[in-house]
Design a protein around this motif. Structure first.
Motif, mmCIF file in Angstrom:
data_model
loop_
_atom_site.group_PDB
_atom_site.id
_atom_site.type_symbol
_atom_site.label_atom_id
_atom_site.label_comp_id
_atom_site.label_asym_id
_atom_site.label_seq_id
_atom_site.Cartn_x
_atom_site.Cartn_y
_atom_site.Cartn_z
ATOM 1 N N ARG A 81 0.882 -1.214 -0.021
ATOM 2 C CA ARG A 81 0.087 -0.069 -0.015
ATOM 3 C C ARG A 81 0.795 1.224 0.091
ATOM 4 O O ARG A 81 1.883 1.372 0.493
ATOM 5 N N LEU A 99 1.907 5.042 0.690
ATOM 6 C CA LEU A 99 1.944 5.850 2.182
ATOM 7 C C LEU A 99 1.280 7.006 1.548
ATOM 8 O O LEU A 99 1.632 7.864 0.680
ATOM 9 N N GLN A 100 0.300 7.647 2.571
ATOM 10 C CA GLN A 100 -0.292 8.961 2.245
ATOM 11 C C GLN A 100 0.808 10.089 2.935
ATOM 12 O O GLN A 100 1.442 9.634 3.514
ATOM 13 N N GLU A 101 0.492 11.163 2.265
ATOM 14 C CA GLU A 101 1.253 12.445 2.820
ATOM 15 C C GLU A 101 1.131 12.621 4.407
ATOM 16 O O GLU A 101 0.097 12.147 5.165
ATOM 17 N N ILE A 109 2.228 0.533 8.114
ATOM 18 C CA ILE A 109 1.596 1.356 6.923
ATOM 19 C C ILE A 109 0.258 1.578 7.178
ATOM 20 O O ILE A 109 -0.453 2.613 7.012
ATOM 21 N N GLN A 110 -0.470 0.732 7.654
ATOM 22 C CA GLN A 110 -1.938 0.672 8.107
ATOM 23 C C GLN A 110 -2.109 1.872 9.141
ATOM 24 O O GLN A 110 -3.224 2.723 9.018
ATOM 25 N N TRP A 159 -0.353 4.396 9.777
ATOM 26 C CA TRP A 159 -0.074 5.786 9.101
ATOM 27 C C TRP A 159 -1.220 6.287 8.325
ATOM 28 O O TRP A 159 -1.529 7.328 8.291
ATOM 29 N N ASN A 160 -1.782 5.585 7.497
ATOM 30 C CA ASN A 160 -2.892 5.718 6.569
ATOM 31 C C ASN A 160 -4.261 5.615 7.194
ATOM 32 O O ASN A 160 -5.098 6.000 6.475
ATOM 33 N N ARG A 161 -4.324 5.196 8.451
ATOM 34 C CA ARG A 161 -5.996 5.164 9.074
ATOM 35 C C ARG A 161 -6.391 6.264 9.029
ATOM 36 O O ARG A 161 -7.810 6.499 9.394
ATOM 37 N N ASP A 175 -7.527 8.628 7.237
ATOM 38 C CA ASP A 175 -8.527 8.870 6.526
ATOM 39 C C ASP A 175 -9.965 8.696 7.128
ATOM 40 O O ASP A 175 -10.775 9.703 6.913
#
Length: 92
Positions: free
Chosen positions: A2, A4-6, A48-49, A51-53, A55
């Motif tokens: 996945r 990585l979001q900013e 990663i999850q 970091w991106n959660r 949203d």
């Protein structure tokens, strides 16, 4: 893998880092600009999850904020309508 979001803090580019700690490999996602980071974890996908959660959390926060405004507004309007009917209805 996945993407990585900013960074939610500064909008910087995030990177995934690996560390060897006492013979174990630990992972962490960190912003290269401001240094915001997740906790270290022994699973890369979990970092990663995490970091991106945010949203989903931002969407939930928006819904809660809207409800926090609408519910008191609805209660105030109900009170005013009831008051108006009470004044107009007289002694019914």
């Amino acid at each position: 893998m996945r993407a990585l979001q900013e960074c939610p803090s500064c909008g910087g580019r995030a990177e995934i880092l690996d560390f060897d700690v006492s013979g174990d490999k630990l992972w962490q996602v960190s912003c290269g600009k401001c240094g915001l980071a997740t906790e270290m974890d022994d699973e890369r996908a979990i970092c990663i999850q995490h970091w991106n959660r945010r949203d989903g959390e931002e969407k939930l926060r928006t819904k809660v904020t809207i409800l926090g405004v609408l519910v008191p507004l609805g209660m105030a309007m109900s009170f005013l309508v009831g008051l108006l009917f009470g004044l107009l209805g007289g002694g019914l």
